[in-house]
Design a protein around this motif. Structure first.
Motif, mmCIF file in Angstrom:
data_model
loop_
_atom_site.group_PDB
_atom_site.id
_atom_site.type_symbol
_atom_site.label_atom_id
_atom_site.label_comp_id
_atom_site.label_asym_id
_atom_site.label_seq_id
_atom_site.Cartn_x
_atom_site.Cartn_y
_atom_site.Cartn_z
ATOM 1 N N TYR A 1 0.812 -1.221 0.055
ATOM 2 C CA TYR A 1 -0.167 0.005 0.022
ATOM 3 C C TYR A 1 0.858 1.379 0.035
ATOM 4 O O TYR A 1 0.335 2.317 0.022
ATOM 5 C CB TYR A 1 -1.085 -0.104 1.080
ATOM 6 C CG TYR A 1 -2.039 -0.972 1.111
ATOM 7 C CD1 TYR A 1 -3.286 -1.082 0.365
ATOM 8 C CD2 TYR A 1 -1.526 -2.124 2.081
ATOM 9 C CE1 TYR A 1 -4.051 -2.123 0.380
ATOM 10 C CE2 TYR A 1 -2.516 -3.383 1.836
ATOM 11 C CZ TYR A 1 -3.516 -3.263 1.072
ATOM 12 O OH TYR A 1 -4.559 -4.178 1.152
ATOM 13 N N GLY A 2 2.276 1.100 0.270
ATOM 14 C CA GLY A 2 3.055 2.388 0.317
ATOM 15 C C GLY A 2 3.910 2.459 -1.071
ATOM 16 O O GLY A 2 3.200 2.396 -2.067
ATOM 17 N N LEU B 1 -12.029 -1.804 16.340
ATOM 18 C CA LEU B 1 -10.932 -1.221 15.708
ATOM 19 C C LEU B 1 -9.726 -1.876 15.285
ATOM 20 O O LEU B 1 -9.413 -2.984 15.783
ATOM 21 C CB LEU B 1 -10.834 0.057 16.651
ATOM 22 C CG LEU B 1 -12.057 0.811 17.424
ATOM 23 C CD1 LEU B 1 -11.565 1.990 18.171
ATOM 24 C CD2 LEU B 1 -12.921 1.131 16.517
ATOM 25 N N ALA B 2 -8.816 -0.982 14.782
ATOM 26 C CA ALA B 2 -7.466 -1.701 14.292
ATOM 27 C C ALA B 2 -6.455 -0.651 13.976
ATOM 28 O O ALA B 2 -6.977 0.448 13.691
ATOM 29 C CB ALA B 2 -7.689 -2.443 12.978
ATOM 30 N N LEU B 3 -5.268 -0.836 14.381
ATOM 31 C CA LEU B 3 -4.040 0.084 14.255
ATOM 32 C C LEU B 3 -3.497 -0.619 12.935
ATOM 33 O O LEU B 3 -2.952 -1.612 12.841
ATOM 34 C CB LEU B 3 -3.129 0.141 15.458
ATOM 35 C CG LEU B 3 -3.703 0.789 16.617
ATOM 36 C CD1 LEU B 3 -2.589 1.146 17.623
ATOM 37 C CD2 LEU B 3 -4.213 2.318 16.449
ATOM 38 N N VAL B 4 -3.464 0.349 12.021
ATOM 39 C CA VAL B 4 -2.842 -0.307 10.559
ATOM 40 C C VAL B 4 -1.724 0.757 10.361
ATOM 41 O O VAL B 4 -1.821 1.763 10.629
ATOM 42 C CB VAL B 4 -3.974 -0.241 9.534
ATOM 43 C CG1 VAL B 4 -4.783 -1.581 10.135
ATOM 44 C CG2 VAL B 4 -4.475 0.792 9.192
ATOM 45 N N PRO B 5 -0.720 0.545 9.184
ATOM 46 C CA PRO B 5 0.098 1.390 8.722
ATOM 47 C C PRO B 5 -0.606 2.487 7.874
ATOM 48 O O PRO B 5 -1.551 2.075 7.082
ATOM 49 C CB PRO B 5 1.052 0.628 7.935
ATOM 50 C CG PRO B 5 0.947 -0.659 8.622
ATOM 51 C CD PRO B 5 -0.487 -0.913 8.970
ATOM 52 N N GLU B 6 -0.150 3.788 8.076
ATOM 53 C CA GLU B 6 -1.100 4.944 7.393
ATOM 54 C C GLU B 6 -1.269 4.606 5.897
ATOM 55 O O GLU B 6 -2.282 5.139 5.256
ATOM 56 C CB GLU B 6 -0.387 6.217 7.587
ATOM 57 C CG GLU B 6 0.999 6.533 7.001
ATOM 58 C CD GLU B 6 1.591 7.710 7.073
ATOM 59 O OE1 GLU B 6 0.647 8.638 7.745
ATOM 60 O OE2 GLU B 6 2.852 7.855 7.137
ATOM 61 N N ALA C 1 9.951 11.249 -3.041
ATOM 62 C CA ALA C 1 8.584 11.400 -2.243
ATOM 63 C C ALA C 1 8.772 12.640 -1.056
ATOM 64 O O ALA C 1 7.757 13.337 -0.721
ATOM 65 C CB ALA C 1 8.383 9.901 -1.523
ATOM 66 N N SER C 2 10.294 12.683 -0.670
ATOM 67 C CA SER C 2 10.284 13.708 0.280
ATOM 68 C C SER C 2 10.094 15.018 -0.050
ATOM 69 O O SER C 2 9.945 16.110 0.860
ATOM 70 C CB SER C 2 11.780 13.330 0.908
ATOM 71 O OG SER C 2 12.492 13.782 0.209
ATOM 72 N N ARG C 3 10.336 15.179 -1.173
ATOM 73 C CA ARG C 3 10.431 16.586 -1.795
ATOM 74 C C ARG C 3 8.780 16.962 -2.345
ATOM 75 O O ARG C 3 8.572 17.967 -2.656
ATOM 76 C CB ARG C 3 11.055 16.877 -3.026
ATOM 77 C CG ARG C 3 12.423 16.776 -2.765
ATOM 78 C CD ARG C 3 13.471 17.126 -4.000
ATOM 79 N NE ARG C 3 13.382 16.184 -4.964
ATOM 80 C CZ ARG C 3 14.340 15.266 -5.418
ATOM 81 N NH1 ARG C 3 15.307 15.015 -4.324
ATOM 82 N NH2 ARG C 3 14.062 14.566 -6.266
#
Length: 298
Positions: A103-104, A239-244, A295-297
């Protein structure tokens, strides 16, 4: 069930005639008939209705034909690629990954690497981080993307991202009125933990985030697949904690909220064999650095 059984069955199922299938396979008809009977006995299912004229596949036979066609096509692809590599016509580069990394940035990396290395066959393997360790050491893959640190001198790991965790909630949940959610609030709600096994895994990172705040969440259910986890959230199980990056998985019945705590992160780690100086790996690592810099820019 062996590959020859599938090849024989595919021939009979597509020809719907034992004589023509035997000619196509360059074998006699009686042994072909025996092989199909042997396959049916092993599966405990009739695959071909021999009383019909012409022959007709049973429902089980139609299902097996669909699956066998896909499997045999993949086997032929592997054989062709192996021959090309053996002749020095192409190189092969194996990438292992845990599902959440898809997803990233990983899809872009794969796409751009394939475009920039047209003479390289790229193999993709869905593996847990621990499985990636074994695959790297056995040279079944050349690089792996996971979320756990592998303490092994034979492998080198580079953290390429620190991905924030976000809370996934069913649409209409009362907590959605808040812009950010604290772990204390989430600990009071039923939690769906992913993945259930094998461990250690991302699930242990989630639990560690709660423990760091002195909290013990209530585990309503454990799921093995990320898609299953999101589906259970949509169903209101918890609920769930997932990577953003999972927020890219758009569903009308699921909403996401960032966490109030800044330290709730999960790393994406690129692992490869220590000292591996293969040109394809070097090119891939350069691509990773370039894509991350872009991506950082943004």
């Amino acid at each position: 069930m062996e590959l020859r059984h599938l090849r024989y069955f595919e021939a009979v199922a597509t020809e719907l005639n034992f004589s023509r299938a035997a000619e196509r396979l360059h074998i006699a008809q009686p042994p072909l008939s025996r092989q199909i009977r042997q396959l049916e006995d092993e599966l405990g299912a009739e695959l071909i209705d021999r009383t019909a004229r012409p022959l007709r596949l049973t429902p089980a036979g139609r299902f097996l034909l669909e699956q066998a066609t896909q499997l045999l096509a993949r086997v032929r692809e592997v054989g062709d690629a192996t021959r090309r590599i053996a002749r020095g016509q192409r190189a092969w580069f194996g990438i292992g990954f845990v599902p959440s990394t898809l997803y990233g940035v990983l899809p872009e990396l794969i796409q751009r690497f394939r475009a920039g290395q047209p003479d390289v066959d790229v193999g993709l393997s869905e593996l847990t981080t621990v499985q990636q360790r074994d695959a790297l050491k056995a040279r079944r893959i050349d690089v792996g993307f996971g979320r756990l640190v592998l303490d092994d001198p034979e492998l080198t790991g580079e953290v390429i991202l620190q991905e924030a965790m976000v809370a996934a909630l069913p649409a209409g949940h009362a907590l959605l009125k808040r812009k950010r959610l604290s772990l204390a609030l989430l600990a009071a709600e039923p939690l769906i933990l992913y993945p259930a096994r094998p461990r250690p895994s991302y699930a242990d990172q989630v639990l560690a985030v709660f423990r760091a705040q002195g909290l013990s969440p209530t585990i309503a259910m454990e799921a093995n697949e990320l898609q299953t986890t999101i589906g259970l959230v949509a169903a209101g199980i918890g609920l769930a904690l997932v990577p953003e990056s999972v927020q890219r998985l758009h569903r009308d019945d699921v909403r996401y909220r960032p966490l109030a705590e800044a330290g709730a992160v999960s790393p994406v780690i690129m692992n490869f064999r220590t000292g591996d100086d293969a040109p394809t790996l070097a090119a891939f690592r350069r691509l990773v650095r370039g894509v991350l810099a872009e991506a950082s820019r943004r």
